[in-house]
Design a protein around this motif. Sequence first.
Motif, PDB file in Angstrom:
ATOM      1  N   THR A 115      -6.486  -4.616   7.446  1.00 15.96           N
ATOM      2  CA  THR A 115      -6.548  -3.373   8.224  1.00 15.96           C
ATOM      3  C   THR A 115      -5.376  -3.289   9.187  1.00 15.96           C
ATOM      4  OG1 THR A 115      -8.966  -3.411   8.034  1.00 15.96           O
ATOM      5  CG2 THR A 115      -8.026  -1.967   9.717  1.00 15.96           C
ATOM      6  N   LEU A 116      -5.043  -4.400   9.816  1.00 15.46           N
ATOM      7  CA  LEU A 116      -3.895  -4.433  10.722  1.00 15.46           C
ATOM      8  C   LEU A 116      -2.587  -4.198   9.962  1.00 15.46           C
ATOM      9  CD1 LEU A 116      -5.072  -7.462  12.823  1.00 15.46           C
ATOM     10  CD2 LEU A 116      -4.705  -5.161  13.720  1.00 15.46           C
ATOM     11  N   ILE A 117      -2.466  -4.795   8.795  1.00 14.58           N
ATOM     12  CA  ILE A 117      -1.263  -4.598   7.975  1.00 14.58           C
ATOM     13  C   ILE A 117      -1.143  -3.130   7.581  1.00 14.58           C
ATOM     14  CG2 ILE A 117      -0.206  -5.120   5.726  1.00 14.58           C
ATOM     15  CD1 ILE A 117      -1.384  -8.009   6.098  1.00 14.58           C
ATOM     16  N   LYS A 118      -2.279  -2.513   7.234  1.00  8.68           N
ATOM     17  CA  LYS A 118      -2.273  -1.080   6.890  1.00  8.68           C
ATOM     18  C   LYS A 118      -1.804  -0.241   8.077  1.00  8.68           C
ATOM     19  CE  LYS A 118      -5.176   2.721   5.358  1.00  8.68           C
ATOM     20  NZ  LYS A 118      -5.781   3.494   6.423  1.00  8.68           N
ATOM     21  N   ALA A 119      -2.282  -0.586   9.281  1.00  8.08           N
ATOM     22  CA  ALA A 119      -1.864   0.145  10.483  1.00  8.08           C
ATOM     23  C   ALA A 119      -0.351   0.038  10.663  1.00  8.08           C
ATOM     24  CB  ALA A 119      -2.588  -0.401  11.710  1.00  8.08           C
ATOM     25  N   CYS A 120       0.179  -1.156  10.474  1.00  9.45           N
ATOM     26  CA  CYS A 120       1.630  -1.354  10.603  1.00  9.45           C
ATOM     27  C   CYS A 120       2.383  -0.614   9.502  1.00  9.45           C
ATOM     28  CB  CYS A 120       1.965  -2.839  10.582  1.00  9.45           C
ATOM     29  SG  CYS A 120       1.353  -3.706  12.045  1.00  9.45           S
ATOM     30  N   SER A 121       1.826  -0.606   8.316  1.00  7.25           N
ATOM     31  CA  SER A 121       2.447   0.109   7.208  1.00  7.25           C
ATOM     32  C   SER A 121       2.554   1.606   7.517  1.00  7.25           C
ATOM     33  CB  SER A 121       1.640  -0.101   5.922  1.00  7.25           C
ATOM     34  OG  SER A 121       2.158   0.684   4.871  1.00  7.25           O
ATOM     35  N   GLU A 122       1.460   2.162   8.031  1.00  9.93           N
ATOM     36  CA  GLU A 122       1.455   3.593   8.378  1.00  9.93           C
ATOM     37  C   GLU A 122       2.471   3.888   9.476  1.00  9.93           C
ATOM     38  OE1 GLU A 122      -0.110   5.990   6.748  1.00  9.93           O
ATOM     39  OE2 GLU A 122      -0.999   4.512   5.395  1.00  9.93           O
ATOM     40  N   GLY A 123       2.689   2.914  10.356  1.00  8.37           N
ATOM     41  CA  GLY A 123       3.663   3.073  11.432  1.00  8.37           C
ATOM     42  C   GLY A 123       5.067   2.658  11.045  1.00  8.37           C
TER      43      GLY A 123
END
Length: 169
Positions: A115-123
Amino acid sequence: VQPDVVTHNILMEAFSEGNHWANALQLLVMMQSQGMQPGLVTYSILMKALAQGRLWAKAFHLYRKMQIENLRPDAVIHGSMTKACSDGRQWAKALQHLAEMQQQSCQLDVVTYNTLIKACSEGREWGIALRLLTKIQQFSLQSDAVTYNTLMSACSKGIQWQRAFLLFA
């Protein structure tokens, strides 16, 4: 028969499943005005509802309220908070929450890191996403297809196709 905390939680769950998060939050106010003390189950239901609604700011506020009431967040609440930040495209808030989880000695799992990696990906924060992979490995967690797919997406968004290819290879 007077409704109790369990009755309110069941109704909150129904509102949450129907994506009526505002009604679920209103029940919290009603509970407290009637002298009932919401517990972790109540907050878990509400946090999941807010995460589904991508309402990271409301989730963050509720998380702080819970702390003021001296309730220690559990894994479900932490996961919902992280998901709310991620879905709300708030990678910095998601990482801030990671730091809080680590300070509280929470056991983090690969789903939380994904989930954290996804957040960074979106950013478009591919570098931070890759550092999170290092954390997964450091804590001997088992990365999965979601981990690598999300990392490759982060690298692609950051125009780092070479790094994406190396993750694939």
